[in-house]
Design a protein around this motif. Structure first.
Motif, short mmCIF file in Angstrom:
data_model
loop_
_atom_site.label_atom_id
_atom_site.label_comp_id
_atom_site.label_asym_id
_atom_site.label_seq_id
_atom_site.Cartn_x
_atom_site.Cartn_y
_atom_site.Cartn_z
N PRO A 25 -80.45 29.01 20.69
CA PRO A 25 -79.59 29.55 21.75
C PRO A 25 -80.32 30.15 22.95
CG PRO A 25 -78.62 30.02 19.63
CD PRO A 25 -79.96 29.40 19.34
N LEU A 26 -81.39 30.93 22.74
CA LEU A 26 -82.10 31.50 23.88
C LEU A 26 -82.79 30.40 24.69
CD1 LEU A 26 -83.72 34.76 22.40
CD2 LEU A 26 -81.76 34.56 23.95
N PHE A 27 -83.32 29.41 24.01
CA PHE A 27 -83.91 28.25 24.68
C PHE A 27 -82.85 27.54 25.52
CE2 PHE A 27 -85.12 23.84 25.05
CZ PHE A 27 -86.51 23.81 25.07
N GLN A 28 -81.66 27.39 24.95
CA GLN A 28 -80.57 26.73 25.67
C GLN A 28 -80.11 27.55 26.87
OE1 GLN A 28 -78.01 26.26 22.30
NE2 GLN A 28 -79.08 24.45 21.54
N ASN A 29 -80.16 28.88 26.75
CA ASN A 29 -79.82 29.73 27.90
C ASN A 29 -80.80 29.50 29.05
OD1 ASN A 29 -77.71 30.86 26.50
ND2 ASN A 29 -78.80 32.74 25.98
N ALA A 30 -82.09 29.37 28.72
CA ALA A 30 -83.10 29.12 29.74
C ALA A 30 -82.90 27.74 30.36
CB ALA A 30 -84.49 29.23 29.13
N PHE A 31 -82.57 26.76 29.53
CA PHE A 31 -82.29 25.41 30.02
C PHE A 31 -81.12 25.45 31.01
CE2 PHE A 31 -80.42 21.22 29.94
CZ PHE A 31 -81.48 20.33 29.76
N ALA A 32 -80.09 26.19 30.66
CA ALA A 32 -78.92 26.30 31.53
C ALA A 32 -79.26 27.01 32.84
CB ALA A 32 -77.79 27.06 30.81
N ALA A 33 -80.17 27.99 32.79
CA ALA A 33 -80.58 28.68 34.02
C ALA A 33 -81.31 27.73 34.96
CB ALA A 33 -81.48 29.87 33.66
N LEU A 34 -82.16 26.87 34.40
CA LEU A 34 -82.85 25.86 35.21
C LEU A 34 -81.84 24.90 35.83
CD1 LEU A 34 -85.90 24.99 32.92
CD2 LEU A 34 -85.84 26.56 34.85
#
Length: 309
Positions: A25-34
Motif C-alpha cells: 500500500p505505501l508503495f502504491q501511494n507513492a506510485f499514485a503520487a507520481l
C-alpha cells in the motif's frame, strides 16, 4: 583451488527474484503520487516530493513507474517519457544540465556554456517527449550539503517546469523537505509530499502489514522455483525486521545473498538466512545487533523493544 567454484554472474533464480517488484500500500501511494504529478504535464505542471530514508524503495517505485508508462520506440521516433537522474553533489545548474543531457543521449553532455547546454536540453526534451522529470538524491541541493546557496538551481528547476510544462519529482531523504525554504513560489510548486517509511511491527496492524509483505517475498521465491521455510512465522518476522530495520532494500539484500550462497536444490533454512545476513552487512563492526537469525525468541523481542524506545 580446484574445489573453488567460480561464478562471474548471479544465479538464474537470483536474477529472476531481483527482476520482480513487490508492491504494497505505501508503495502504491507513492506510485499514485507520481501519476498525479505526471497528469499535469503540458498544462500548469506541478511537482511532488517523494521523501524517506535510504532503503525504503523510493528509487524502486520511480523505476517501476517509468517502466509502466514507457512508450515503445518506433521506426521514426524514440521516447523518454520519464527522465530520471541523480542530483550531483554540490550541484550547480551546469552539473544538473550535464546529467540531464547525458540521460537524454547527448554526445557531449558536459560541453558548452550553460546557455548552450540549456538550449540543447530543452530541444532534446521536446524531441523525446519527456513528460516527467525526476531528480533523485535531491538532498544534495540543500545548502549544508552543497556548501552554497542553491536558490539558483531551485529557480532553474522552477523555470523548467514553467517553460516546458514538465512536472518535476524531487526524490530524496526527508531533510530535502527544506529545499526552497523561504522561497514561497518554489514551495507552492512542490506542496504535494509523499513519504515512504520503513515497516514497523510495534502494533498488531503494523505486524500484519509487514507479514503481508514477507508473504509476498515468500511467494516470489516460490515463483522462481525456490523453496523456503516460512517467512511469516512470529520469529522469522522478527528476525527479518531486526535484520533490516524494516527497510525493503535490506530485506532484498538478505534474500539475494541466501539465494547466491545456498544450495537451491534444498529448502532455504534459517541457517541460510543467518549466513546471508552476515555476508550482507557492509561493516560488521557497525552492526547494531548480533545476527538476528541466530537469536532466540526472547532475545529478539528484547532487541525489538529496545529499538522502539
Amino acid at each position: 583451488m580446484n574445489n573453488i567454484q567460480l561464478r562471474t554472474c548471479r544465479k538464474t533464480e537470483t536474477d529472476a527474484f531481483l527482476s520482480k517488484t513487490i508492491t504494497h500500500p505505501l508503495f502504491q501511494n507513492a506510485f499514485a503520487a507520481l501519476a498525479g504529478a505526471h497528469r499535469t504535464h503540458g498544462n500548469l505542471a506541478k511537482g511532488v516530493m517523494l521523501l524517506g530514508p535510504s532503503g525504503v524503495g523510493k528509487t524502486t517505485v520511480i523505476k517501476y513507474y517509468a517502466r509502466s508508462v514507457a512508450r515503445s520506440t518506433t521506426d521514426t521516433h524514440s521516447y523518454k517519457t520519464v527522465l530520471h537522474i541523480n542530483t550531483p553533489p554540490s550541484a550547480t545548474i551546469k552539473d544538473v544540465l550535464s546529467e540531464l543531457l547525458f540521460a537524454l543521449g547527448d554526445p557531449a553532455p558536459d560541453k558548452g556554456t550553460e546557455r548552450a547546454m540549456n538550449q540543447r536540453f530543452r530541444k532534446l526534451a521536446l524531441a523525446l517527449k519527456v513528460e516527467l522529470l525526476v531528480l533523485d538524491e535531491v538532498q544534495h541541493l540543500l545548502p549544508h550539503n552543497a556548501q552554497k546557496d542553491t536558490r539558483t538551481v531551485s529557480n532553474f528547476i522552477k523555470n523548467l517546469m514553467s517553460d516546458l510544462q514538465i512536472p518535476v519529482v524531487l526524490c530524496g531523504l526527508e531533510e530535502a523537505s527544506q529545499i526552497g525554504r523561504g522561497h514561497a513560489e518554489f514551495k507552492r510548486r512542490f506542496a504535494a509530499t509523499c513519504i515512504l517509511r520503513p515497516f514497523s511491527i510495534q502494533t498488531d496492524e503494523d505486524r500484519d502489514y509487514f507479514a503481508q509483505y514477507m508473504l509476498k517475498c515468500e511467494k516470489m521465491l516460490e515463483s522462481v522455483g525456490v523453496k523456503t521455510i516460512s517467512l511469516t512465522s512470529e520469529q522469522m518476522l522478527e528476525r527479518f525486521f531486526l535484520s533490516s530495520e524494516g527497510k525493503p532494500a535490506l530485506i532484498s539484500d538478505v534474500i539475494e545473498q541466501a539465494l547466491e550462497n545456498a544450495d537451491l536444490s534444498s529448502t532455504l533454512t534459517v541457517t541460510d538466512y543467518a549466513k546471508a545476513w552476515a555476508f550482507a552487512v557492509h561493516d560488521p563492526l557497525e552492526a547494531r545487533v548480533s545476527n538476528p537469525f541466530h537469536m532466540r525468541g526472547e532475545v529478539l523481542k528484547r532487541h525489538i523493544a529496545k529499538g522502539s524506545k
